[in-house]
Scaffold this motif. Sequence first.
Motif, mmCIF file in Angstrom:
data_model
loop_
_atom_site.group_PDB
_atom_site.id
_atom_site.type_symbol
_atom_site.label_atom_id
_atom_site.label_comp_id
_atom_site.label_asym_id
_atom_site.label_seq_id
_atom_site.Cartn_x
_atom_site.Cartn_y
_atom_site.Cartn_z
ATOM 1 N N LEU A 125 0.564 18.754 -43.161
ATOM 2 C CA LEU A 125 1.537 17.502 -43.158
ATOM 3 C C LEU A 125 0.608 16.213 -43.382
ATOM 4 C CD1 LEU A 125 3.986 17.587 -40.456
ATOM 5 C CD2 LEU A 125 4.140 18.083 -42.680
ATOM 6 N N ALA A 126 -0.424 16.064 -42.837
ATOM 7 C CA ALA A 126 -1.432 15.026 -42.728
ATOM 8 C C ALA A 126 -2.159 14.975 -44.209
ATOM 9 C CB ALA A 126 -2.439 15.056 -41.779
ATOM 10 N N ASN A 127 -2.290 16.064 -44.686
ATOM 11 C CA ASN A 127 -2.941 16.007 -46.156
ATOM 12 C C ASN A 127 -1.995 16.164 -47.346
ATOM 13 O OD1 ASN A 127 -5.765 16.367 -45.475
ATOM 14 N ND2 ASN A 127 -5.317 18.572 -45.273
ATOM 15 N N GLN A 128 -0.741 15.622 -47.139
ATOM 16 C CA GLN A 128 0.222 15.524 -48.299
ATOM 17 C C GLN A 128 -0.117 14.202 -48.560
ATOM 18 O OE1 GLN A 128 4.271 16.320 -46.584
ATOM 19 N NE2 GLN A 128 3.924 18.245 -46.349
ATOM 20 N N PRO A 129 -0.057 14.070 -49.966
ATOM 21 C CA PRO A 129 -0.396 12.710 -50.813
ATOM 22 C C PRO A 129 0.833 11.442 -50.023
ATOM 23 C CG PRO A 129 0.416 14.241 -52.387
ATOM 24 C CD PRO A 129 0.577 15.195 -50.974
ATOM 25 N N HIS A 130 0.095 10.552 -50.241
ATOM 26 C CA HIS A 130 0.987 9.118 -49.665
ATOM 27 C C HIS A 130 0.490 8.083 -50.225
ATOM 28 C CE1 HIS A 130 -2.260 9.272 -46.664
ATOM 29 N NE2 HIS A 130 -2.282 7.950 -46.783
ATOM 30 N N THR A 131 1.361 7.045 -50.717
ATOM 31 C CA THR A 131 0.949 5.980 -51.365
ATOM 32 C C THR A 131 0.935 4.698 -50.301
ATOM 33 O OG1 THR A 131 3.128 5.402 -51.732
ATOM 34 C CG2 THR A 131 1.906 6.817 -53.445
ATOM 35 N N PRO A 132 0.297 3.561 -50.752
ATOM 36 C CA PRO A 132 0.260 2.256 -49.696
ATOM 37 C C PRO A 132 1.705 1.834 -49.498
ATOM 38 C CG PRO A 132 -1.227 2.130 -51.703
ATOM 39 C CD PRO A 132 -0.400 3.428 -51.991
ATOM 40 N N GLN A 180 3.853 -1.024 -47.226
ATOM 41 C CA GLN A 180 3.761 -2.412 -46.333
ATOM 42 C C GLN A 180 4.656 -2.209 -45.092
ATOM 43 O OE1 GLN A 180 1.529 -4.794 -46.988
ATOM 44 N NE2 GLN A 180 1.062 -3.136 -48.690
ATOM 45 N N CYS A 181 5.150 -1.198 -44.462
ATOM 46 C CA CYS A 181 5.589 -0.859 -43.398
ATOM 47 C C CYS A 181 5.111 -1.260 -42.257
ATOM 48 C CB CYS A 181 6.318 0.398 -43.166
ATOM 49 S SG CYS A 181 5.346 1.632 -42.917
ATOM 50 N N SER A 182 5.518 -1.211 -40.980
ATOM 51 C CA SER A 182 4.993 -1.820 -39.880
ATOM 52 C C SER A 182 4.006 -0.648 -39.297
ATOM 53 C CB SER A 182 5.982 -1.979 -38.539
ATOM 54 O OG SER A 182 6.845 -0.760 -38.392
ATOM 55 N N LEU A 183 3.954 0.558 -39.850
ATOM 56 C CA LEU A 183 2.933 1.522 -39.475
ATOM 57 C C LEU A 183 1.717 1.037 -39.892
ATOM 58 C CD1 LEU A 183 5.129 4.656 -39.861
ATOM 59 C CD2 LEU A 183 4.809 3.352 -37.700
ATOM 60 N N GLN A 184 1.301 0.170 -40.767
ATOM 61 C CA GLN A 184 -0.028 0.014 -41.319
ATOM 62 C C GLN A 184 -1.095 -0.489 -40.269
ATOM 63 O OE1 GLN A 184 -0.977 0.865 -44.383
ATOM 64 N NE2 GLN A 184 1.344 1.803 -44.116
ATOM 65 N N HIS A 185 -0.514 -1.015 -39.135
ATOM 66 C CA HIS A 185 -1.396 -1.604 -38.022
ATOM 67 C C HIS A 185 -1.617 -0.323 -36.871
ATOM 68 C CE1 HIS A 185 2.424 -2.246 -36.117
ATOM 69 N NE2 HIS A 185 1.547 -2.605 -35.011
ATOM 70 N N CYS A 186 -1.224 0.787 -37.238
ATOM 71 C CA CYS A 186 -1.076 1.740 -36.215
ATOM 72 C C CYS A 186 -2.242 2.831 -36.305
ATOM 73 C CB CYS A 186 0.283 2.333 -36.018
ATOM 74 S SG CYS A 186 1.519 1.222 -35.776
ATOM 75 N N ALA A 187 -3.460 2.438 -36.635
ATOM 76 C CA ALA A 187 -4.322 3.379 -36.719
ATOM 77 C C ALA A 187 -4.883 4.038 -35.433
ATOM 78 C CB ALA A 187 -5.948 2.908 -37.224
ATOM 79 N N ASP A 198 6.423 13.408 -31.635
ATOM 80 C CA ASP A 198 7.002 13.834 -32.622
ATOM 81 C C ASP A 198 6.515 13.438 -33.878
ATOM 82 O OD1 ASP A 198 9.218 15.369 -31.311
ATOM 83 O OD2 ASP A 198 10.364 13.310 -31.048
ATOM 84 N N VAL A 199 6.584 14.033 -34.782
ATOM 85 C CA VAL A 199 6.051 13.787 -36.265
ATOM 86 C C VAL A 199 6.924 12.982 -37.096
ATOM 87 C CG1 VAL A 199 4.422 14.463 -38.261
ATOM 88 C CG2 VAL A 199 4.420 15.498 -36.018
ATOM 89 N N HIS A 200 6.877 11.931 -37.576
ATOM 90 C CA HIS A 200 7.850 11.181 -38.560
ATOM 91 C C HIS A 200 7.115 11.126 -39.707
ATOM 92 C CE1 HIS A 200 10.631 10.148 -35.478
ATOM 93 N NE2 HIS A 200 9.544 10.261 -34.646
ATOM 94 N N GLN A 222 5.714 8.112 -47.787
ATOM 95 C CA GLN A 222 5.367 9.559 -47.335
ATOM 96 C C GLN A 222 4.127 9.588 -46.455
ATOM 97 O OE1 GLN A 222 6.265 8.927 -50.810
ATOM 98 N NE2 GLN A 222 8.037 9.434 -49.745
ATOM 99 N N GLN A 223 3.603 8.428 -45.741
ATOM 100 C CA GLN A 223 2.840 8.456 -44.811
ATOM 101 C C GLN A 223 3.314 9.007 -43.382
ATOM 102 O OE1 GLN A 223 -0.809 7.219 -44.237
ATOM 103 N NE2 GLN A 223 -0.215 8.590 -42.376
ATOM 104 N N HIS A 224 2.455 9.942 -42.656
ATOM 105 C CA HIS A 224 3.105 10.490 -41.452
ATOM 106 C C HIS A 224 2.863 9.908 -40.345
ATOM 107 C CE1 HIS A 224 3.924 13.953 -44.405
ATOM 108 N NE2 HIS A 224 4.750 14.379 -43.281
ATOM 109 N N ALA A 225 3.248 9.803 -39.458
ATOM 110 C CA ALA A 225 3.315 9.142 -38.001
ATOM 111 C C ALA A 225 3.530 9.884 -36.897
ATOM 112 C CB ALA A 225 3.732 7.655 -37.944
ATOM 113 N N LEU A 226 2.819 9.711 -36.077
ATOM 114 C CA LEU A 226 2.852 10.407 -34.608
ATOM 115 C C LEU A 226 3.904 9.183 -33.737
ATOM 116 C CD1 LEU A 226 -0.183 11.852 -34.069
ATOM 117 C CD2 LEU A 226 1.776 13.259 -34.733
ATOM 118 N N ARG A 227 4.568 9.605 -32.796
ATOM 119 C CA ARG A 227 5.543 8.850 -32.100
ATOM 120 C C ARG A 227 5.589 9.373 -30.570
ATOM 121 N NH1 ARG A 227 11.090 5.928 -32.619
ATOM 122 N NH2 ARG A 227 10.563 3.862 -31.826
#
Length: 127
Positions: free
Chosen positions: A16-23, A25-32, A91-93, A99-104
């Motif tokens: 999942l993490a290796n699937q391509p994604h693009t930049p 501007q959603c709120s997840l950008q600060h969630c490293a 959970d994975v979103h 197409q960026q994946h995030a854990l929550r």
Amino acid sequence: MSSVPFLNTPEALRQLANQPHTPCQCSLQHCAGWESVSEAVWPAQQMQRVATLRDPDVYEPTFEEQHPNGTRYDSADAPVALKFFPYNRCDVHVCGKCQQHALRYTEFGGYYVDPRARRLAAERITD
């Protein structure tokens, strides 16, 4: 029973993490690392839950964390270790725009509820 697949191996999560994604501007950008993302900030309209890391056979997952290199829970370079806290409660979103994946997961304290999110980075996933 969950309507999304249970991922129980690092390899499955890496796919999942290796699937391509693009930049984006959603709120997840600060969630490293793990960041508080309230319901008001979580981009719910563009997020879809696609998997869970919660083992359906484990009633009470461990609160033990894994930090072999001295990282902390909220460190951007902390390992993503599926069997350890907080990943074992996630959970994975996926963002429908980039197409960026995030854990929550939701942190529960004595008097508070704190939804948290972390962008998924394949290089942080450990065995």
